[in-house]
Design a protein around this motif. Sequence first.
Motif, short mmCIF file in Angstrom:
data_model
loop_
_atom_site.label_atom_id
_atom_site.label_comp_id
_atom_site.label_asym_id
_atom_site.label_seq_id
_atom_site.Cartn_x
_atom_site.Cartn_y
_atom_site.Cartn_z
N GLY A 106 53.21 55.44 15.57
CA GLY A 106 52.19 54.68 16.28
C GLY A 106 52.18 53.41 15.48
O GLY A 106 52.04 52.04 15.91
N ALA A 107 52.82 53.23 14.03
CA ALA A 107 53.22 52.00 13.54
C ALA A 107 54.24 51.17 14.14
O ALA A 107 54.15 50.06 14.44
N VAL A 108 55.14 52.11 14.53
CA VAL A 108 56.54 51.25 15.33
C VAL A 108 55.90 50.67 16.71
O VAL A 108 56.21 49.57 17.02
N ARG A 109 55.11 51.36 17.30
CA ARG A 109 54.52 50.79 18.65
C ARG A 109 53.71 49.61 18.34
O ARG A 109 53.81 48.78 19.25
N TYR A 110 53.08 49.66 17.37
CA TYR A 110 52.23 48.27 16.98
C TYR A 110 53.11 47.35 16.81
O TYR A 110 52.94 46.08 17.22
N VAL A 111 54.14 47.51 15.94
CA VAL A 111 55.31 46.53 15.83
C VAL A 111 55.75 45.90 17.01
O VAL A 111 56.08 44.81 17.21
N HIS A 112 56.25 46.84 18.12
CA HIS A 112 56.84 46.43 19.48
C HIS A 112 55.46 45.86 20.27
O HIS A 112 56.08 44.74 21.16
N ALA A 140 72.55 43.50 8.10
CA ALA A 140 71.06 44.30 8.31
C ALA A 140 71.41 45.72 8.47
O ALA A 140 70.45 46.41 7.82
N LEU A 141 71.93 46.34 9.39
CA LEU A 141 71.77 47.57 9.78
C LEU A 141 72.08 48.61 8.76
O LEU A 141 72.98 48.31 7.70
N THR A 142 71.69 49.85 9.04
CA THR A 142 72.28 51.09 8.22
C THR A 142 73.06 51.90 9.25
O THR A 142 72.31 52.68 9.94
N PRO A 143 74.24 52.17 9.12
CA PRO A 143 74.96 52.79 10.08
C PRO A 143 74.54 54.13 10.61
O PRO A 143 74.41 54.39 11.74
N ALA A 144 74.29 54.77 9.38
CA ALA A 144 73.90 56.26 9.92
C ALA A 144 72.49 56.35 10.82
O ALA A 144 72.20 57.29 11.27
N TYR A 145 71.58 55.38 10.45
CA TYR A 145 70.45 55.35 11.45
C TYR A 145 70.47 54.56 12.55
O TYR A 145 69.68 54.34 13.45
N ALA A 146 71.60 53.61 12.61
CA ALA A 146 71.63 52.59 13.60
C ALA A 146 72.18 52.97 15.08
O ALA A 146 72.92 53.94 14.96
N SER A 147 71.39 52.44 15.98
CA SER A 147 71.98 52.79 17.47
C SER A 147 73.27 52.62 17.77
O SER A 147 73.76 51.65 17.15
N PRO A 148 73.88 53.11 18.86
CA PRO A 148 75.22 52.49 19.08
C PRO A 148 75.18 51.19 19.47
O PRO A 148 76.30 50.36 19.16
N GLU A 149 74.41 50.67 20.17
CA GLU A 149 74.35 49.29 20.65
C GLU A 149 74.32 48.23 19.46
O GLU A 149 74.81 47.37 19.26
N GLN A 150 73.56 48.90 18.60
CA GLN A 150 73.19 48.06 17.25
C GLN A 150 74.47 47.85 16.48
O GLN A 150 74.83 46.90 16.03
N ILE A 151 75.35 49.02 16.35
CA ILE A 151 76.48 49.13 15.61
C ILE A 151 77.70 48.15 16.10
O ILE A 151 78.53 47.69 15.69
N ARG A 152 77.61 48.29 17.62
CA ARG A 152 78.54 47.31 18.18
C ARG A 152 78.17 45.84 18.36
O ARG A 152 78.82 45.08 18.80
N GLY A 153 77.06 45.45 17.63
CA GLY A 153 76.62 44.08 17.40
C GLY A 153 76.08 43.60 18.61
O GLY A 153 75.88 42.40 18.97
N GLU A 154 75.53 44.53 19.69
CA GLU A 154 74.99 44.09 20.94
C GLU A 154 73.62 43.94 20.54
O GLU A 154 72.98 44.14 19.54
N PRO A 155 72.70 43.10 21.49
CA PRO A 155 71.48 42.99 21.34
C PRO A 155 70.46 44.19 21.24
O PRO A 155 70.73 45.29 21.80
N ILE A 156 69.52 44.29 20.30
CA ILE A 156 68.83 45.58 20.11
C ILE A 156 67.33 45.36 20.72
O ILE A 156 66.70 44.22 21.02
N THR A 157 66.92 46.36 21.35
CA THR A 157 65.49 46.28 21.90
C THR A 157 64.69 47.38 21.33
O THR A 157 65.08 48.11 20.14
N THR A 158 63.52 47.69 22.00
CA THR A 158 62.64 48.72 21.28
C THR A 158 63.25 50.13 21.24
O THR A 158 63.02 51.05 20.51
#
Length: 834
Positions: A193-199, A248-266
Motif C-alpha cells: 500500500g505504501a509503495v502504491r502510494y509512492v507510485h 544507488a541499487l542493491t544487487p540482491a534486491y534489484a530487478s534485472p533491468e535495474q542491474i543492467r542499467g536500463e530505465p526502471i519502472t514501477t
Amino acid sequence: MQLERWHQIKDLFSSALEHPTAERSAFLDRSCGNDIELLAQVRSLLDAHESSLGFIERPAVERAGLADSFEPLNWQGRRLGNYRIVSELGRGGMSHVYKAARDDDQYYKEVAIKLLRPGLDTHSLLQRLRDERQMLAQLSHPNIAQLLDGGVTETGAPYLVMEYVEGQPIDAYCEQRELSITSRLDLVRTLCGAVRYVHQHLMVHGDLKGGNILVTQSGVVKLLDFGIAKLLNASSDPSHTMVNQVVALTPAYASPEQIRGEPITTTSDVYSLGVLLYKLLAGTLPFEVPAELFGWEAAAAMGDRQPRLPSIAAAENNVPAYRRIARQLRGDLDAIVMKALAKEPEDRYGSAEHLAEDLHRYQRGFPVHAHPAHPMYRTRKLVMRHKAATVAISLFAVAIVTGVVTTAWQAHVARSERARAERHLAEIRKLTNTYLRDVYDAAVNLPGATEVRKLLVENSLKHIAALESESQDSLEFKRELAQAYLRFGDVQGDYLGANLGDTEGAVQSYRHALRLRKQVAEQSQTVEDLAALLRSYISLSELLGAQSKLDEAIALAESAIEVGTKLVAMPGVRSSDHRLAGAAHMLLGTNLSTIDLPRALESLHSAQETFERLEREQPNDIGTRFDIALIQSRIGFAYVRSQQYESAFPHYLKASQYIEQIARESPGDAAALRGAAFAAVNLGEVYNNLNKPDLALEPIKLALERVEHLQVVDPANEQASLAVAYVLNHLGDSYLLKGQPEMALTHLNRALQLVNEAPPAKPTDIAEIRMLPGMTNFRLGKAHAMLGQEHRRDATAYLQSSVTRLQELTKDPVIGKDVQRLTDQARQLLRDVS
C-alpha cells in the motif's frame, strides 16, 4: 546509455586512474579523440573520484570501482541548521544516516538526517533536491517516513531531514518474533500500500530491501529512503544516469533491468517486493549475489537462472521455523512469489496493488491470479473457502432430489400409503425452511458469501415452488415461500448489502413476499406473523425509495408504521420487534428527506428515540448498535438533501465513529465493513462540501480500503466494483478541491474504467448507480479543464458526455437537484474552455 558504452567508459576511467594526475588530461585527449561526449563522461567520473575523500560511505561506490577507500567525517555532536547530530544510525550505498534532534528555541524533536555524498555531481543533485523537495514534503502516508526538511552543509553537501523511526528491519522483525505466514503477508500487503502510494505520486522507490523497511514495536510498517533512488535516476543528463544507478541499487534486491542499467519502472519495485516476500517466507534470498560483484557482473552471475521455489528453499533452510512452514508455501504462495520475480517486467504483477490483491485472495481462500485458472483449481478453492456451506448444500441437494423422487413415486401408490407420503412432504419442507433460516443466516454476513447465499435461495425456492400444488392453502407453506422470496430479493438487489445487481428482480421478489405475508396476516395475527409482514413492507419500501419511486415507497412506509404500532402493543413483543417498528419510522423519514424535511426529521427522531432506548436496555446488542449508527447516518442524509452540510456533519461523524467501532470488533462481518465504508465516505463527502478536502482524505481513503477489500473477497457481488468507483469519485473530488487535478485524474480514470466495465445503468437501478457515469465524466472534465488549454479537448469531451448522461436525471425526485447543479457546472465549464 547502452551497456557497451558503459564498458567503454569504465575501462577508460580505470586506465586513467593508473596515470599520474598531471598526465590524465593528455591521456584522455589521446584516447577519446573527437568523441567529446565520452571525454565529458570520463572526466565527470574522475572529478567525482577526486572529491570523494572524507565523505560518507564506501560500499557501492568502491564495489563499482568508482572511488578509493575513505573515512567519513565525524559528524557526531555537530549542528546542521537547527539540528544537532546525536549518533550514527547506519550507512547505505550513497549516504550516512544520523539520529539528530531539533533543539532550537522553537521546539524539540528527534529526526533522522541523511547526508548525500558530495562530488557525485553535487550541484545538479542539490538542484534536483530543491526542485522535488516540495513534492516529497507533501507526501503523507502512515507507512512512509515523512520528509521534514532539507538543506546543505557548510561544505556544500546536501542533506535531508526525515521522520525518525525507531524499529527493526522487516525481516529481522519477523524472525525475532517468529511471526506466522499470515502476519508476514499482512506486513507485506501494508508495505504494498505504501509503495502504491509512492507510485501514484509518479515516483519509483528503486531500492526496496529489508534495511529500508522498518517495523516499530507496535507493528507499524515504515518505508524509508523512498524518492532517493528516484531523485538520482531522474536526471536528464545522460552522462550521469549510469553512474547514479550503479551507486544507488542493491544487487540482491534489484530487478534485472535495474542491474543492467536500463530505465526502471514501477514493475522494478514489484520485483524487489518479490525478493523481500521470498526472504520473509523462505528465510533466504532467491539469489545470493557475491559482495564483490556489481552491475553487469551481478547480472551475469544471476543470468537467466530461475530461483528455487520458496517452498523448496524453506525446506532446505537450516532454521527449523522455515522448514516447518515449507509445505504451506507450495502452490499459491510459490506462484505469487515467482510471478513477482519474473525476469521480464511484463510477466510480473502490473503494480504493487495487484501483488497485494493476490496475497489477500490467498489469505481469504480465493483463486490467485498467479495460478493457472483451471476449473478444478477454482472448484477446490471454493470448496476450501466454504467447507461447511459446500457440505450443507450437497446434503441439501441430495435430500431434496431424494425427497422429490420419493414423493413422486409415493403419489402413485395406494391410498393407504398417502399418509406416509404427506409426512415425507412435511419433512422436505422442514428441511428447506431450515436451510433458508439457519444456514442462510449463518452465511449472510460472511465476506464472499454472495454465491453461497444465491445457491441456497435458488435451490430452496425452486423446490418449494415445485411442491406448491401439494400445499393446498397451507399457512405454513405460504410462510416458507414468503421467506424464500424475501431472501432471494436480498441476494438479487438489496443495495444495503452484497447483491447480484438485479434491482428490478429484487423488487418483484419483495412484492411476492409481501403478497404472501399479507395473506398470512389476514388469518394469523401472531407477533411472528406481524413482524414478518412489517419486514416485507420495509424491504420493498427501502428499495423502491432507492429507485426514486417515492410515492409508492412512502405509502408502503406509512403502512409499515401502522403494522409496527400494532405489533409493539401486543403481549409477548420482543426487542427485535421494537427495532422493526423503529426501522419503519426511519424508512419513512428517509423517503421524505428530499421533499419534506420537517416531517422527515420528525420521523427520524422518533426512530432515534426507539433505538437509543433499546441500546440503554441492551447495550451490547450488535443489531441495536448498528441501528444507532444507521439512524445518525440517515439524519445526516436528510440535512445533506437540503444542502445543510454544517447540520449534517455531527450526525455523519457520529455514524462513522459508531460503525467503525463495530467493524473493528467484527473484522469478519461484511455488513459491518460495508456500513463502515459508506459511513466514512459520507463523512468525507460532507468535508468536501464544507470545502475541507484535507480532512476528507482520511475517511475517504479508509472507505476505499474497505470497499476494495469487499470487492476482492466477494467477486459475485455485482455492486462491489461500482462501490469502489463511487468512493474513487469522492477521492478525486477531494484532490480537485485541493487544486491537484493530476492526483484527481489518477482516481477518476480508474473510476471511469470500473463504470465502463459494469453493465449500463438501467432506469430501475438505484439513484447512485444511475448518477455515477455522469458524475464521473463531470469530474474528469473538471480535472482536465483545470490542467489548462492543452487539455481542452479532453475537458470538452468529458463535460459534454456528463451533460448528456445527467440531463435525463434532472427530474428525478431524489437526486434531481444534485444532478441539476452538476449539469449547470458542466455547462459553465464548457463555456470556459471553449
